[in-house]
Design a protein around this motif. Structure first.
Motif, PDB file in Angstrom:
ATOM      1  N   ASP A 183     -11.791  11.356  -6.187  1.00  0.00           N
ATOM      2  CA  ASP A 183     -11.776   9.893  -6.278  1.00  0.00           C
ATOM      3  C   ASP A 183     -11.471   9.265  -4.913  1.00  0.00           C
ATOM      4  O   ASP A 183     -10.353   9.356  -4.418  1.00  0.00           O
ATOM      5  N   GLU A 184     -12.466   8.613  -4.337  1.00  0.00           N
ATOM      6  CA  GLU A 184     -12.253   8.023  -3.011  1.00  0.00           C
ATOM      7  C   GLU A 184     -11.272   6.865  -3.054  1.00  0.00           C
ATOM      8  O   GLU A 184     -10.644   6.527  -2.062  1.00  0.00           O
ATOM      9  N   GLN A 185     -11.168   6.245  -4.215  1.00  0.00           N
ATOM     10  CA  GLN A 185     -10.221   5.122  -4.354  1.00  0.00           C
ATOM     11  C   GLN A 185      -8.884   5.573  -4.930  1.00  0.00           C
ATOM     12  O   GLN A 185      -8.161   4.786  -5.526  1.00  0.00           O
ATOM     13  N   PHE A 186      -8.589   6.846  -4.757  1.00  0.00           N
ATOM     14  CA  PHE A 186      -7.401   7.424  -5.388  1.00  0.00           C
ATOM     15  C   PHE A 186      -6.143   6.584  -5.178  1.00  0.00           C
ATOM     16  O   PHE A 186      -5.399   6.307  -6.105  1.00  0.00           O
ATOM     17  N   VAL A 187      -5.923   6.156  -3.939  1.00  0.00           N
ATOM     18  CA  VAL A 187      -4.655   5.501  -3.605  1.00  0.00           C
ATOM     19  C   VAL A 187      -4.514   4.128  -4.264  1.00  0.00           C
ATOM     20  O   VAL A 187      -3.405   3.685  -4.546  1.00  0.00           O
ATOM     21  N   GLN A 188      -5.620   3.453  -4.509  1.00  0.00           N
ATOM     22  CA  GLN A 188      -5.503   2.142  -5.152  1.00  0.00           C
ATOM     23  C   GLN A 188      -6.638   1.939  -6.149  1.00  0.00           C
ATOM     24  O   GLN A 188      -7.589   1.217  -5.888  1.00  0.00           O
ATOM     25  N   GLN A 213      -7.156  12.417   4.134  1.00  0.00           N
ATOM     26  CA  GLN A 213      -8.194  11.377   3.967  1.00  0.00           C
ATOM     27  C   GLN A 213      -7.645  10.138   3.276  1.00  0.00           C
ATOM     28  O   GLN A 213      -8.075   9.028   3.524  1.00  0.00           O
ATOM     29  N   GLN A 214      -6.689  10.348   2.394  1.00  0.00           N
ATOM     30  CA  GLN A 214      -6.114   9.224   1.649  1.00  0.00           C
ATOM     31  C   GLN A 214      -4.972   8.546   2.410  1.00  0.00           C
ATOM     32  O   GLN A 214      -4.289   7.686   1.867  1.00  0.00           O
ATOM     33  N   TYR A 251      -2.158   9.981   3.752  1.00  0.00           N
ATOM     34  CA  TYR A 251      -0.812  10.570   3.722  1.00  0.00           C
ATOM     35  C   TYR A 251      -0.542  11.251   5.063  1.00  0.00           C
ATOM     36  O   TYR A 251      -1.445  11.831   5.671  1.00  0.00           O
ATOM     37  N   GLU A 268       0.824  -1.220   0.000  1.00  0.00           N
ATOM     38  CA  GLU A 268       0.000   0.000   0.000  1.00  0.00           C
ATOM     39  C   GLU A 268       0.854   1.265   0.000  1.00  0.00           C
ATOM     40  O   GLU A 268       0.545   2.251  -0.668  1.00  0.00           O
ATOM     41  N   ARG A 320       0.743   4.472  -2.556  1.00  0.00           N
ATOM     42  CA  ARG A 320       0.601   5.864  -2.122  1.00  0.00           C
ATOM     43  C   ARG A 320       1.728   6.712  -2.718  1.00  0.00           C
ATOM     44  O   ARG A 320       1.524   7.836  -3.146  1.00  0.00           O
ATOM     45  N   PHE A 324      -7.657  16.384   1.402  1.00  0.00           N
ATOM     46  CA  PHE A 324      -7.701  15.204   0.525  1.00  0.00           C
ATOM     47  C   PHE A 324      -6.573  14.230   0.891  1.00  0.00           C
ATOM     48  O   PHE A 324      -6.792  13.035   1.065  1.00  0.00           O
TER      49      PHE A 324
END
Ligand SMILES: NC(=O)c1ccc[n+]([C@@H]2O[C@H](COP(=O)([O-])OP(=O)(O)OC[C@H]3O[C@@H](n4cnc5c(N)ncnc54)[C@H](O)[C@@H]3O)[C@@H](O)[C@H]2O)c1
Ligand SMILES: [Zn+2]
Length: 363
Positions: free
Chosen positions: A203-208, A298-299, A301, A175, A179, A295
């Protein structure tokens, strides 16, 4: 099926991004492989363990394939590993007609590129990148190793023959590496396109992201990089825009001793800083930095590091960055999203932005 052609003054090559991308080696790239007397695969230890079956398939592409395993991550970008790899190639009889494969993340790509740039004054290589971050590092021809004195201090410009992503390889990516890579992707959005930036921020699924969106997103990221590299192959002008978020990001990376945070996670912090600077000292709309920080948090970071190090410590690292010349700091800022520029910044402004960023993050 995603293919993008990079056209430079002295070289044209394709970047392939698709599921099963490696299958092209046996078809489209067979004529190229026929022109080589030996193939050397430089692979990092983790990728070697995870993808031994894939390595066997690479080994069947030619009757003289030799694999050299290097430590994972930055530990492979050393003079020692570089020297041992060159000796390995010499001992195995590699010549000016040989070809290298870089099979790993950005670190293996940078190392292999530099080996290829200098072995017998330059041989060909193919990038087979295995991280999301490498959509940035594998394209553009910058290669380097680290010195005890600093990161990427010795290197060369050397373009690959091809860059081939096989999306299946991302299944095992941790993960944290997602990121890291997605941070460089949103960097490409910020410096090129407001609509795309907004789409990523929503995009809520931005990281994956799912595979099909990933292919499209990576191609977009590569095309931003490609366009800039085509304009400015040797970094005299617009290529500097790719350093958006990197001046402060590199300082965080150096302060945390290249350990606790990945490169992209540091660049994320650096972009928050650069956005705030752009609001204060340029024309970027107020509130963009705040929106970005919300943002990023939330993701997942992390911004703790900016409370762990003083301004003085980070400022010292910023001055050591090789992009700083004659003691003035050059920052890539955004006049508005999609419109980068370079600006010189003095210490007092740097400090003000730092203090404000701390307040924004706490808030
Ligand atoms: N040349 C350029 O233009 C350029 C641009 C940006 C970054 N870089 C360089 O890229 C490097 C960072 O690249 P990176 O983030 O890819 O790091 P990396 O190569 O160190 O890989 C990160 C980690 O992920 C592991 N890994 C790689 N692929 C995997 C997979 N498919 N499954 C599971 N684990 C996997 C690696 O073993 C490593 O531990 C830095 O050295 C940086 O300087 C170069
Ligand atoms: Zn970067």
């Amino acid at each position: 099926m995603g293919v993008l052609t990079i056209q430079l003054p002295n070289k044209t090559y394709d970047v392939v991004i698709e599921p099963n991308g490696y299958e092209r080696l046996a078809t489209e790239y067979a004529p190229l492989l026929k022109t080589t007397d030996r193939i050397g695969i430089i692979v990092d230890e983790t990728v070697h363990t995870l993808y031994s079956e894939q390595l066997k398939r690479f080994e069947q592409l030619h009757n003289e394939v030799h694999t050299f395993i290097v430590p994972k991550g930055e530990a492979c970008k050393t003079l020692d590993v570089y020297g041992r790899a060159q000796s390995f190639l010499l001992q195995k009889g590699f010549t000016r007609n040989s070809l290298l494969f870089a099979f790993g993340g950005g670190a293996v790509g940078d190392l292999t590129g530099f080996i290829a740039a200098t072995f017998m004054r330059g041989i060909r290589f193919i990038q087979l990148p295995t991280t999301v971050l490498a959509h940035d590092s594998a394209v553009g021809g910058k290669t380097a190793i680290n010195m005890p004195e600093g990161k990427n201090m010795v290197g060369a410009f050397h373009q690959p023959e091809a860059v081939i992503f096989d999306l299946n390889i991302f299944e095992t990516l941790p993960e944290r590496e997602w990121r890291s890579g997605m941070a460089e992707l949103i960097k490409h959005a910020y410096i090129s396109d407001a609509t795309w930036t907004e789409q990523l921020l929503q995009d809520e699924q931005f990281v994956q992201p799912a595979f099909d969106t990933l292919e499209e997103q990576l191609l977009k990221g590569v095309s931003v990089k490609a366009k800039i590299v085509e304009e400015d192959t040797f970094e005299h002008g617009s290529r500097k825009f790719l350093n958006f978020g990197h001046t402060f990001g590199h300082a965080i990376e150096a302060a945390t001793n290249f350990g606790t945070l990945s490169h992209g996670e540091c660049v994320m912090i650096g972009m928050a800083y650069a956005l705030l600077l752009s609001e204060k000292a340029s024309t970027l709309q107020q509130g963009e930095a705040k929106k970005f920080i919300q943002f990023a948090k939330q993701q997942g970071y992390l911004f703790d590091s900016i409370f762990e190090y003083s301004f003085e410590t980070l400022y010292q690292f910023m001055q050591k960055d090789k992009k700083a010349s004659f003691g003035t700091l050059h920052f890539v800022i955004l006049e508005k999203i999609g419109h980068p520029n370079v600006m010189t910044v003095d210490e007092s402004l740097c400090r003000e932005v730092f203090e404000e960023m701390r307040q924004l993050i706490e808030g």
